[in-house]
Design an enzyme around this catalytic site. Structure first.
Site, short mmCIF file in Angstrom:
data_model
loop_
_atom_site.label_atom_id
_atom_site.label_comp_id
_atom_site.label_asym_id
_atom_site.label_seq_id
_atom_site.Cartn_x
_atom_site.Cartn_y
_atom_site.Cartn_z
CG ASP A 1 5.26 -16.79 -43.25
OD1 ASP A 1 5.83 -16.12 -42.38
OD2 ASP A 1 5.76 -17.04 -44.37
CG ASP B 1 8.73 -13.62 -40.76
OD1 ASP B 1 7.59 -14.07 -40.98
OD2 ASP B 1 9.76 -14.15 -41.20
#
Length: 406
Positions: free
Chosen positions: A100, A286
Site C-alpha cells: 500500500d 495510492d
C-alpha cells in the site's frame, strides 16, 4: 585476485531486483454487497462514528486520532484488491499483505489477537521465532473503514528473495471491524513516506535502502486488467522497473509533500473540457485504494456527466448498454494528459445473474492545508505503470502494456 572476486560476488549478492507477484481478490465492498450487508456497514463506519465508538480504546497520543487526521487516512480496506506474500520470523511464517503506497506501516495479526477477524487469518506466533525481538510499545492505526490495536516488535522479514533483518512491525491484537473480518489479506505493508507511519521506526522500503539490499531506491507497480490461472494479476518490482510491462516514455512528477506519494495535478477534463481543479490541486498515487476519488462536490458533478446515478448499494451505477457513448475523463499532471475511456473507469461486476456497471469514481473529502486532494487509485493505475523513486522524490508514469483482449 581471489579476494577481489569474492568481494565483488558478495556485493552483487547483497543487492537485488526482486519481483513480487500480486494476486487479485474480490474487494470487501463486493463481498458485503453480495451478502446484503453493505448499507449497514457504511452506516457504522463513517469516520465520526468510528471516532466516537472506539477513540477511548486507543493509546493516548495515537497520531491517527489527532484532529483532522481521521479524514486524511484514505487507505480504503473496502476496495483493496491486489495483495502478495511475505514472511516473518525464523523459521518463516507466511502472510498475505496489501502493498500500500497510501500508508507506511507493516502489521499482521498476532496469535494473541482476541477479535473474530483474526480467527479467519494467519496469525504471527512470536514464541515460534528464534529471531523475534519484543518491543512492548503499543500502537493504534485508525483507518477510514477499519481500525486496530496492537504491540510493536522486530523480526526478520522476507519479500521475494530479499531478507530484511530487524524490521519493525506491528502485531495486531484487536481488530473490531467487519472490514478485517471480510478481508482476504492478513495484513498491510505500507510503502509511503515515514512521516505517515503510526509505528515508530523505519518503514520496510526505507530499511531496504539503508541496508543496501535493492539495486536502486525505486519500486514499481503493474496491475493487470484481468486475472488468469496462468499469470499473476500484477507485479511489485523492488529495486527498479520492468520495461516489458510498460510502453515508454516515462513521465516524471515531483513529490510535493513527503507523506503520501503526492504530486501536482493541473486539471481534470471531461471529453476534452477542463471542468475540475481548474487552478491546480494535489493528487495522491495510492495502490491501496481501488477507485479514483475526489472532493464530494466535484465527484457528484462528474457522476452526472458520465450518466451515473445513485443505487441502493450506496454506489453510482451506469447503464452497461451505454458504455460506448460515455465521455473520456482526462487527468492532467504537470502538463501531461492521462486519459481513461469508459471501459477503463467503469467496473463491471456480476450480482447473481445480472451484470452491473459501477462508476470508478467516489467522493472522499480529505482535510488539507493546500488545495483539494484527489486519489489516483487502482482504476487509474491499471492503465498506467507506476514508479516510485525515493532517491529523487518523484513518481513516474507510463502506459501499461496489457495483452490483447481475447
Amino acid at each position: 585476485m581471489f579476494r577481489l572476486l569474492l568481494l565483488l560476488f558478495l556485493t552483487w549478492m547483497s543487492s537485488a531486483l526482486v519481483s513480487v507477484p500480486l494476486r487479485r481478490t474480490r474487494s470487501i465492498r463486493t463481498r458485503l454487497r453480495a451478502d446484503g450487508l453493505l448499507n449497514e456497514f457504511l452506516k457504522d463506519h463513517t469516520p465520526d462514528m468510528i471516532s466516537r465508538r472506539y477513540a477511548q480504546c486507543f493509546p493516548s497520543g495515537t497520531p491517527s486520532l489527532r484532529l483532522g487526521r481521521i479524514s486524511e487516512r484514505i487507505y480504503n480496506f473496502m476496495d483493496a484488491q491486489f495483495y502478495g506474500e511475505i514472511s516473518l520470523g525464523t523459521p518463516e511464517q507466511n502472510f498475505s499483505v496489501i502493498f500500500d503506497t497510501g500508508s507506511a506501516d507493516l502489521w499482521v495479526p498476532s496469535s494473541y489477537c482476541v477479535s473474530e477477524a483474526c480467527a479467519n487469518h494467519r496469525c504471527f506466533k512470536a514464541f515460534k521465532s528464534t529471531s523475534f525481538i519484543h518491543d512492548g510499545r503499543r500502537f493504534g492505526i485508525h483507518y477510514g473503514s477499519g481500525h486496530l490495536l496492537g504491540t510493536m516488535a522486530r523480526d526478520t522479514l522476507k519479500i521475494g528473495g530479499l531478507t530484511i533483518p530487524n524490521q519493525e512491525f506491528g502485531e495486531s491484537v484487536y481488530e473490531p471491524s467487519e472490514a478485517f473480518l471480510s478481508a482476504k489479506f492478513d495484513g498491510v505493508l505500507g510503502l509511503a513516506y515515514q512521516s505517515l507511519a503510526e509505528i515508530l521506526g523505519s518503514p520496510v522500503f526505507d530499511n531496504m535502502i539503508e541496508q543496501k539490499i535493492v539495486d536502486q531506491p525505486v519500486f514499481s507497480f503493474y496491475l493487470s486488467r484481468k486475472s488468469s490461472h496462468t499469470r499473476p494479476a500484477g507485479e511489485l518490482l523492488l529495486g527498479g522497473t520492468n520495461e516489458a510491462l510498460y510502453i515508454g516514455p516515462i513521465k516524471w512528477h515531483p513529490v510535493t509533500a513527503k507523506g503520501y506519494w503526492q504530486i501536482r495535478m493541473d486539471s481534470v477534463a471531461v471529453q476534452g473540457v477542463s471542468l475540475f481543479c481548474p487552478v491546480g490541486c494535489e493528487a495522491i498515487v495510492d495502490t491501496g485504494t481501488s477507485l479514483i476519488a475526489g472532493p464530494t462536490s466535484d465527484i457528484v458533478r462528474l457522476q452526472q456527466l458520465i450518466g451515473a446515478t445513485p443505487s441502493h448499494f450506496g454506489e453510482f451505477v451506469v447503464d452497461c448498454a451505454r458504455l460506448s457513448s460515455l465521455p473520456q475523463v482526462t487527468f492532467v499532471l504537470n502538463g501531461t494528459e492521462y486519459t481513461l475511456t469508459s471501459e477503463q473507469y467503469i467496473r463491471k461486476e456480476r450480482l447473481g445473474k445480472n451484470e452491473i456497471c459501477f462508476s470508478g469514481f467516489q467522493a472522499v473529502d480529505i482535510i488539507s492545508s493546500k488545495e483539494p486532494l484527489w486519489i489516483l487509485g487502482d482504476v487509474f493505475l491499471t492503465e498506467y505503470y507506476s514508479i516510485f523513486d525515493k532517491e529523487h522524490d518523484q513518481v513516474g508514469l507510463a502506459r501499461a502494456r496489457h495483452p490483447p483482449e481475447p
